[in-house]
Design a protein around this motif. Structure first.
Motif, PDB file in Angstrom:
ATOM      1  N   MET A   1       0.550  -0.655   0.227  1.00 48.75           N
ATOM      2  CA  MET A   1       0.399  -0.418  -0.110  1.00 48.75           C
ATOM      3  C   MET A   1       0.598   1.660   0.160  1.00 48.75           C
ATOM      4  O   MET A   1       1.809   1.149   0.737  1.00 48.75           O
ATOM      5  CB  MET A   1      -0.405   0.268   1.345  1.00 48.75           C
ATOM      6  N   LEU A   2       0.375   2.468  -0.853  1.00 46.51           N
ATOM      7  CA  LEU A   2       1.238   3.531  -1.084  1.00 46.51           C
ATOM      8  C   LEU A   2       0.314   4.806  -0.560  1.00 46.51           C
ATOM      9  O   LEU A   2      -0.879   4.443  -0.956  1.00 46.51           O
ATOM     10  CB  LEU A   2       1.872   3.847  -2.433  1.00 46.51           C
ATOM     11  N   SER A   3       0.879   5.303   0.458  1.00 45.24           N
ATOM     12  CA  SER A   3       0.337   6.987   0.828  1.00 45.24           C
ATOM     13  C   SER A   3       0.990   7.921   0.342  1.00 45.24           C
ATOM     14  O   SER A   3       2.417   8.499   0.519  1.00 45.24           O
ATOM     15  CB  SER A   3       0.106   6.698   2.059  1.00 45.24           C
ATOM     16  N   LEU A   4      -0.076   8.969  -0.307  1.00 49.02           N
ATOM     17  CA  LEU A   4       0.438   9.719  -0.327  1.00 49.02           C
ATOM     18  C   LEU A   4       0.503  11.313  -0.164  1.00 49.02           C
ATOM     19  O   LEU A   4      -1.319  11.415   0.293  1.00 49.02           O
ATOM     20  CB  LEU A   4       0.865  10.468  -2.133  1.00 49.02           C
ATOM     21  N   GLY A   5       1.322  11.841   0.886  1.00 56.04           N
ATOM     22  CA  GLY A   5       0.531  13.195   2.195  1.00 56.04           C
ATOM     23  C   GLY A   5       0.936  14.584   1.407  1.00 56.04           C
ATOM     24  O   GLY A   5       2.390  14.474   0.924  1.00 56.04           O
ATOM     25  N   ILE A   6      -0.050  15.902   1.754  1.00 58.63           N
ATOM     26  CA  ILE A   6       0.247  16.691   1.698  1.00 58.63           C
ATOM     27  C   ILE A   6       0.596  17.999   2.470  1.00 58.63           C
ATOM     28  O   ILE A   6      -0.997  17.982   2.932  1.00 58.63           O
ATOM     29  CB  ILE A   6      -0.321  17.374   0.182  1.00 58.63           C
ATOM     30  N   GLU A   7       1.673  18.322   2.491  1.00 59.74           N
ATOM     31  CA  GLU A   7       1.971  19.193   3.630  1.00 59.74           C
ATOM     32  C   GLU A   7       2.062  20.817   3.346  1.00 59.74           C
ATOM     33  O   GLU A   7       2.852  21.082   2.291  1.00 59.74           O
ATOM     34  CB  GLU A   7       2.981  18.640   4.998  1.00 59.74           C
ATOM     35  N   SER A   8       1.126  21.645   3.756  1.00 59.16           N
ATOM     36  CA  SER A   8       1.313  23.593   3.148  1.00 59.16           C
ATOM     37  C   SER A   8       0.960  23.851   4.359  1.00 59.16           C
ATOM     38  O   SER A   8       0.455  24.389   4.059  1.00 59.16           O
ATOM     39  CB  SER A   8       0.205  23.294   2.283  1.00 59.16           C
ATOM     40  N   THR A   9       1.011  23.745   5.656  1.00 60.04           N
ATOM     41  CA  THR A   9       0.745  25.048   7.065  1.00 60.04           C
ATOM     42  C   THR A   9       1.243  25.822   7.267  1.00 60.04           C
ATOM     43  O   THR A   9       0.232  27.020   7.028  1.00 60.04           O
ATOM     44  CB  THR A   9       0.491  24.405   8.343  1.00 60.04           C
ATOM     45  N   ALA A  10       2.076  26.185   5.969  1.00 59.89           N
ATOM     46  CA  ALA A  10       3.191  27.610   6.301  1.00 59.89           C
ATOM     47  C   ALA A  10       4.256  27.741   5.800  1.00 59.89           C
ATOM     48  O   ALA A  10       3.927  27.549   4.450  1.00 59.89           O
ATOM     49  CB  ALA A  10       3.242  27.471   8.294  1.00 59.89           C
ATOM     50  N   HIS A  11       5.363  27.151   5.502  1.00 57.88           N
ATOM     51  CA  HIS A  11       6.321  28.426   4.577  1.00 57.88           C
ATOM     52  C   HIS A  11       6.717  26.733   3.940  1.00 57.88           C
ATOM     53  O   HIS A  11       6.335  27.223   2.793  1.00 57.88           O
ATOM     54  CB  HIS A  11       7.715  28.286   5.414  1.00 57.88           C
ATOM     55  N   SER A  12       6.299  25.873   4.427  1.00 58.06           N
ATOM     56  CA  SER A  12       6.751  25.086   3.686  1.00 58.06           C
ATOM     57  C   SER A  12       5.659  24.132   2.717  1.00 58.06           C
ATOM     58  O   SER A  12       4.511  23.663   2.910  1.00 58.06           O
ATOM     59  CB  SER A  12       7.750  23.306   3.907  1.00 58.06           C
ATOM     60  N   PHE A  13       6.328  24.030   1.571  1.00 60.28           N
ATOM     61  CA  PHE A  13       5.321  23.209   0.749  1.00 60.28           C
ATOM     62  C   PHE A  13       5.602  21.703   0.269  1.00 60.28           C
ATOM     63  O   PHE A  13       7.044  21.931  -0.387  1.00 60.28           O
ATOM     64  CB  PHE A  13       4.692  23.551  -0.904  1.00 60.28           C
ATOM     65  N   SER A  14       5.135  20.565   1.316  1.00 57.22           N
ATOM     66  CA  SER A  14       5.866  19.527   0.812  1.00 57.22           C
ATOM     67  C   SER A  14       5.118  17.996   0.058  1.00 57.22           C
ATOM     68  O   SER A  14       3.387  18.051   0.727  1.00 57.22           O
ATOM     69  CB  SER A  14       6.627  18.693   1.921  1.00 57.22           C
ATOM     70  N   VAL A  15       5.571  17.007  -0.784  1.00 55.99           N
ATOM     71  CA  VAL A  15       4.792  15.554  -1.133  1.00 55.99           C
ATOM     72  C   VAL A  15       5.713  14.538  -0.289  1.00 55.99           C
ATOM     73  O   VAL A  15       7.099  14.718  -0.814  1.00 55.99           O
ATOM     74  CB  VAL A  15       4.963  15.588  -2.113  1.00 55.99           C
ATOM     75  N   TYR A  32       9.188  28.018   0.531  1.00 56.12           N
ATOM     76  CA  TYR A  32       8.938  29.630   0.730  1.00 56.12           C
ATOM     77  C   TYR A  32       9.577  30.588   1.614  1.00 56.12           C
ATOM     78  O   TYR A  32       9.829  30.595   2.422  1.00 56.12           O
ATOM     79  CB  TYR A  32       7.806  29.914   1.401  1.00 56.12           C
ATOM     80  N   LYS A  33      10.891  31.129   1.219  1.00 55.66           N
ATOM     81  CA  LYS A  33      11.718  32.060   1.657  1.00 55.66           C
ATOM     82  C   LYS A  33      10.942  33.733   2.199  1.00 55.66           C
ATOM     83  O   LYS A  33      11.238  34.278   0.805  1.00 55.66           O
ATOM     84  CB  LYS A  33      12.967  32.342   1.349  1.00 55.66           C
ATOM     85  N   GLU A  41       3.969  35.968   4.833  1.00 53.26           N
ATOM     86  CA  GLU A  41       3.284  37.278   4.101  1.00 53.26           C
ATOM     87  C   GLU A  41       2.120  35.881   4.139  1.00 53.26           C
ATOM     88  O   GLU A  41       2.702  34.964   3.019  1.00 53.26           O
ATOM     89  CB  GLU A  41       3.564  37.509   3.304  1.00 53.26           C
ATOM     90  N   PRO A  42       1.258  35.155   4.440  1.00 53.10           N
ATOM     91  CA  PRO A  42       0.174  33.842   4.234  1.00 53.10           C
ATOM     92  C   PRO A  42      -0.476  34.076   2.574  1.00 53.10           C
ATOM     93  O   PRO A  42      -0.252  32.769   2.442  1.00 53.10           O
ATOM     94  CB  PRO A  42      -0.701  33.690   5.182  1.00 53.10           C
ATOM     95  N   ALA A  43      -0.142  35.538   2.019  1.00 54.70           N
ATOM     96  CA  ALA A  43      -0.615  34.861   0.662  1.00 54.70           C
ATOM     97  C   ALA A  43       0.207  35.101  -0.059  1.00 54.70           C
ATOM     98  O   ALA A  43       0.033  34.016  -0.653  1.00 54.70           O
ATOM     99  CB  ALA A  43      -1.295  36.357   0.572  1.00 54.70           C
ATOM    100  N   LYS A  44       1.496  35.180   0.198  1.00 51.52           N
ATOM    101  CA  LYS A  44       3.104  34.912  -0.881  1.00 51.52           C
ATOM    102  C   LYS A  44       2.834  33.302  -0.396  1.00 51.52           C
ATOM    103  O   LYS A  44       3.935  32.446  -1.325  1.00 51.52           O
ATOM    104  CB  LYS A  44       3.965  35.889  -0.331  1.00 51.52           C
ATOM    105  N   ALA A  45       3.066  33.340   0.982  1.00 47.04           N
ATOM    106  CA  ALA A  45       3.520  31.808   0.668  1.00 47.04           C
ATOM    107  C   ALA A  45       2.400  30.636   0.138  1.00 47.04           C
ATOM    108  O   ALA A  45       2.411  29.679  -0.347  1.00 47.04           O
ATOM    109  CB  ALA A  45       3.499  31.868   2.161  1.00 47.04           C
ATOM    110  N   ALA A  46       1.124  31.158   0.069  1.00 48.34           N
ATOM    111  CA  ALA A  46       0.084  30.209  -0.691  1.00 48.34           C
ATOM    112  C   ALA A  46       0.112  30.272  -2.223  1.00 48.34           C
ATOM    113  O   ALA A  46       0.164  29.317  -2.962  1.00 48.34           O
ATOM    114  CB  ALA A  46      -1.134  30.709  -0.229  1.00 48.34           C
TER     115      ALA A  46
END
Ligand code: ATP
Ligand code: FE2
Length: 323
Positions: A1-15, A32-33, A41-46
């Protein structure tokens, strides 16, 4: 079984991609730096997250040598976090879950830090000290949920170190620089703020900056700041261990990289006969693998989640059905 996860709560976008045993097949992080001297700045990071999403996703699949059709479940970080950033991850998760007809799981960010820590260190039932830029929490499993035994009443410990660094112009992130600078420093008294099980860092940082402006050396102030803040963390963690009767301590989050903090906690654990674990560096900061792995636990235990974002979700709102 394989699971793919997406993290995006703050600075980092990660898979991240993990298997049913929690083995990490891919863990791609793109952060995001913010411009020098600025907070996030949340909008810029998003916007950053939306721009890099497809590239990060493709890299994760190619690192794992898998295709989208090989993935069984998809998870996203549901909260807590910055709403625009969470939305960026959620939109992508929904899109790929729908177009590939995969089940979708919403994962609590703090629970995910604990779970990737447990699986990567083999800790079973620890008191977890989660110390990152924005978070400082002492957590432990009691009565079906991870309960928060103590936390910062103002800023996260990493942000406290970075605030000190910014005021003194030593660059971002300041934590590693303060750690180097502190070696061989002398102790200057700073306020020590523990109230019950909660901590407060802002006033201490302000006082440390003032001491430096009044002529104390960067070395001595860095040393004193670390000694004070980390003693506070160790004290509250120790009391959580005593209170819960747990026999393990798990250190995670970006600040877990700090050797002096590790040393203080290791000494405390040794004195109490507890085992001490530190999450491997690449899994300690925000990452997609921790979301993917918590998705596996939920999936195995048939724990459904609503397809929604909860930017203020608390750790102790989540049923931990897998323990
Ligand atoms: P969050 O998980 O709260 O969204 P984040 O993404 O900002 O926060 P992490 O990547 O987990 O946090 O950690 C970054 C923080 O860790 C920064 O504040 C940085 O100064 C701090 N840090 C990194 N290395 C060290 C170190 N060796 N000593 C102390 N602090 C450190
Ligand atoms: Fe985090």
């Amino acid at each position: 079984m394989l699971s793919l996860g997406i993290e995006s709560t703050a600075h980092s976008f990660s898979v991240g991609i993990v298997d049913e045993k929690g083995r990490v097949l891919a863990n791609v992080i793109d952060s995001y730096k913010a411009p020098e001297g600025w907070g996030i700045e949340p909008a810029k990071a998003a916007q950053h997250h939306r721009e890099v999403a497809d590239k990060v996703l493709e890299k994760a699949l190619s690192d794992a040598k898998k295709m989208m059709k090989d993935i069984d479940i998809i998870s996203f970080s549901q909260g807590p976090g910055l709403a625009p950033c969470l939305h960026a991850g959620f939109d992508i998760a929904k899109r790929i879950a729908k177009s590939n007809k995969k089940p979708l799981y919403g994962v609590n960010h703090c629970v995910a830090h604990i779970e990737i820590g447990r699986v990567s260190t083999k800790a079973k039932d620890p008191v977890t000290l989660y110390v990152s830029g924005g978070n400082t929490q002492i957590l432990a499993f009691v009565d079906g949920r991870y309960r928060c035994f103590g936390e910062s009443m103002d800023i996260g410990i990493g942000n406290a170190l970075d605030k000190f660094g910014r005021a003194l112009g030593i660059g971002f992130p300041a934590g590693p620089r303060i750690e180097k600078e502190a070696v061989g420093g002398k102790y200057i008294e700073l306020p020590y703020v523990v109230k019950g099980m909660d901590l407060s860092f802002s006033g201490i940082v302000t006082d440390a900056i003032r001491k430096k402006e009044k002529g104390a050396s960067l070395k001595d102030v860095s040393f004193s700041l670390q000694e004070t803040l980390f003693s506070m963390l160790t004290e509250v963690t120790e009391r959580a261990v005593a209170h819960t009767g747990k026999e393990e301590v798990l250190l995670t989050g970006g600040v877990a990289a700090n050797k002096r903090l590790q040393e203080m906690l290791a000494i405390m654990c040794k004195e109490r006969g507890a085992k001490f674990y530190v999450v491997p560096h690449d899994l300690a900061g925000d990452n997609g693998s921790m979301i993917a792995w918590t998705g596996v636990l939920m999936h195995k235990n048939k724990q459904k989640t609503k397809e929604e974002l909860l930017p203020r979700q608390r750790t102790d709102e989540i049923d931990v059905s897998w323990l």
